[in-house]
Motif scaffolding. Structure first.
Motif, mmCIF file in Angstrom:
data_model
loop_
_atom_site.group_PDB
_atom_site.id
_atom_site.type_symbol
_atom_site.label_atom_id
_atom_site.label_comp_id
_atom_site.label_asym_id
_atom_site.label_seq_id
_atom_site.Cartn_x
_atom_site.Cartn_y
_atom_site.Cartn_z
ATOM 1 N N MET A 21 -32.472 -21.463 17.474
ATOM 2 C CA MET A 21 -31.022 -21.638 17.569
ATOM 3 C C MET A 21 -30.560 -21.052 18.899
ATOM 4 S SD MET A 21 -29.518 -20.843 13.766
ATOM 5 C CE MET A 21 -27.938 -21.592 14.132
ATOM 6 N N ARG A 22 -29.484 -21.599 19.405
ATOM 7 C CA ARG A 22 -28.914 -21.119 20.664
ATOM 8 C C ARG A 22 -28.370 -19.697 20.480
ATOM 9 N NH1 ARG A 22 -26.572 -23.799 25.235
ATOM 10 N NH2 ARG A 22 -27.126 -25.758 24.265
ATOM 11 N N CYS A 23 -28.611 -18.830 21.449
ATOM 12 C CA CYS A 23 -28.064 -17.461 21.435
ATOM 13 C C CYS A 23 -26.622 -17.526 21.946
ATOM 14 C CB CYS A 23 -28.898 -16.535 22.316
ATOM 15 S SG CYS A 23 -30.503 -16.133 21.635
ATOM 16 N N ASP A 24 -25.715 -17.898 21.023
ATOM 17 C CA ASP A 24 -24.322 -18.098 21.422
ATOM 18 C C ASP A 24 -23.339 -17.350 20.526
ATOM 19 O OD1 ASP A 24 -24.527 -19.565 19.108
ATOM 20 O OD2 ASP A 24 -23.902 -21.472 19.991
ATOM 21 N N THR A 26 -23.307 -17.319 17.258
ATOM 22 C CA THR A 26 -23.045 -18.049 16.015
ATOM 23 C C THR A 26 -23.100 -17.105 14.817
ATOM 24 O OG1 THR A 26 -23.911 -20.119 16.879
ATOM 25 C CG2 THR A 26 -23.924 -19.880 14.484
ATOM 26 N N LEU A 28 -23.933 -16.546 10.985
ATOM 27 C CA LEU A 28 -24.826 -17.148 9.985
ATOM 28 C C LEU A 28 -24.682 -16.431 8.649
ATOM 29 C CD1 LEU A 28 -28.134 -17.422 12.077
ATOM 30 C CD2 LEU A 28 -26.465 -19.231 11.599
ATOM 31 N N THR A 51 -22.284 -12.117 6.235
ATOM 32 C CA THR A 51 -22.673 -12.835 7.449
ATOM 33 C C THR A 51 -23.177 -11.868 8.525
ATOM 34 O OG1 THR A 51 -20.462 -12.710 8.412
ATOM 35 C CG2 THR A 51 -20.950 -14.652 7.055
ATOM 36 N N LYS A 53 -24.246 -12.074 13.081
ATOM 37 C CA LYS A 53 -24.138 -12.895 14.288
ATOM 38 C C LYS A 53 -25.444 -12.904 15.073
ATOM 39 C CE LYS A 53 -19.199 -12.426 15.250
ATOM 40 N NZ LYS A 53 -18.217 -12.002 16.267
ATOM 41 N N ASN A 56 -25.202 -13.212 21.736
ATOM 42 C CA ASN A 56 -24.472 -14.166 22.565
ATOM 43 C C ASN A 56 -24.856 -13.920 24.018
ATOM 44 O OD1 ASN A 56 -22.775 -15.916 23.834
ATOM 45 N ND2 ASN A 56 -20.922 -15.175 22.865
#
Length: 174
Positions: A21-24, A26, A28, A51, A53, A56
């Motif tokens: 997954m992109r390190c942005d 997000t 989860l 959740t 994160k 980023n």
């Protein structure tokens, strides 16, 4: 070779590989990402009780955690820095700008071009600068230069995609 869950890599693709997954940043859900959560926990933040994160790294360079050679301590997941900075007196090192002035001279010995940080006098026998008088320059003599826009301080860069492994081998503890 399978990656370790939570491993971060740079990719030169215009897509995200399967299992990554992109390190942005997000958010989860913990319930469906229990293994990744067990590895990175809440180090990069949370948006609620259920959740966590992802890191980023958009517009950021990764820095190794620990103590640098200059003595700066970098904590895991610590974000810092900026793309631009507004230069002002508070973030410039203390310094002086010397200004040497030739006292009034006769027209025959006056110079018409500055040299070595010296401001010449006018060859008109008029005393522009006089040591016996007030030697302070008018506040209008020198003015700030430059603009008010923030200055870009980013190092040269090549844009790639930081991704984190969400599938793979659980990293063993030492």
């Amino acid at each position: 070779m399978d990656p370790f869950v939570g491993e971060v890599r740079l990719f030169p693709y215009n897509y995200i590989p399967s299992g990554w997954m992109r390190c942005d940043g997000t958010v989860l859900p913990i319930q469906t990402n229990a293994v990744l959560y067990a590895v990175i926990g809440l180090a990069y933040g949370s948006a609620g009780a259920n959740t966590f994160k992802l890191p980023n790294l958009n517009g950021r360079a990764a820095v190794g955690a620990g103590v640098s050679k200059t003595g700066t301590t970098w904590q895991l997941a610590q974000p810092t820095g900026a793309d631009t900075v507004q230069l002002n007196v508070n973030n410039l090192p203390q310094h002086n700008h010397g200004l040497n002035v030739i006292p009034s001279v006769t027209a025959s010995t006056a110079i018409n071009a500055p040299a070595n940080n010296v401001v010449p006098t006018q060859p008109t026998r008029v005393t522009l600068y006089n040591k016996a008088a007030d030697t302070s320059l008018s506040s209008e003599t020198l003015a700030p230069a430059g603009g008010s826009a923030p200055m870009n301080i980013m190092q040269p860069y090549q844009t790639l995609v930081y991704c984190i492994a969400v599938q793979g081998i659980y990293p063993p503890h030492p």
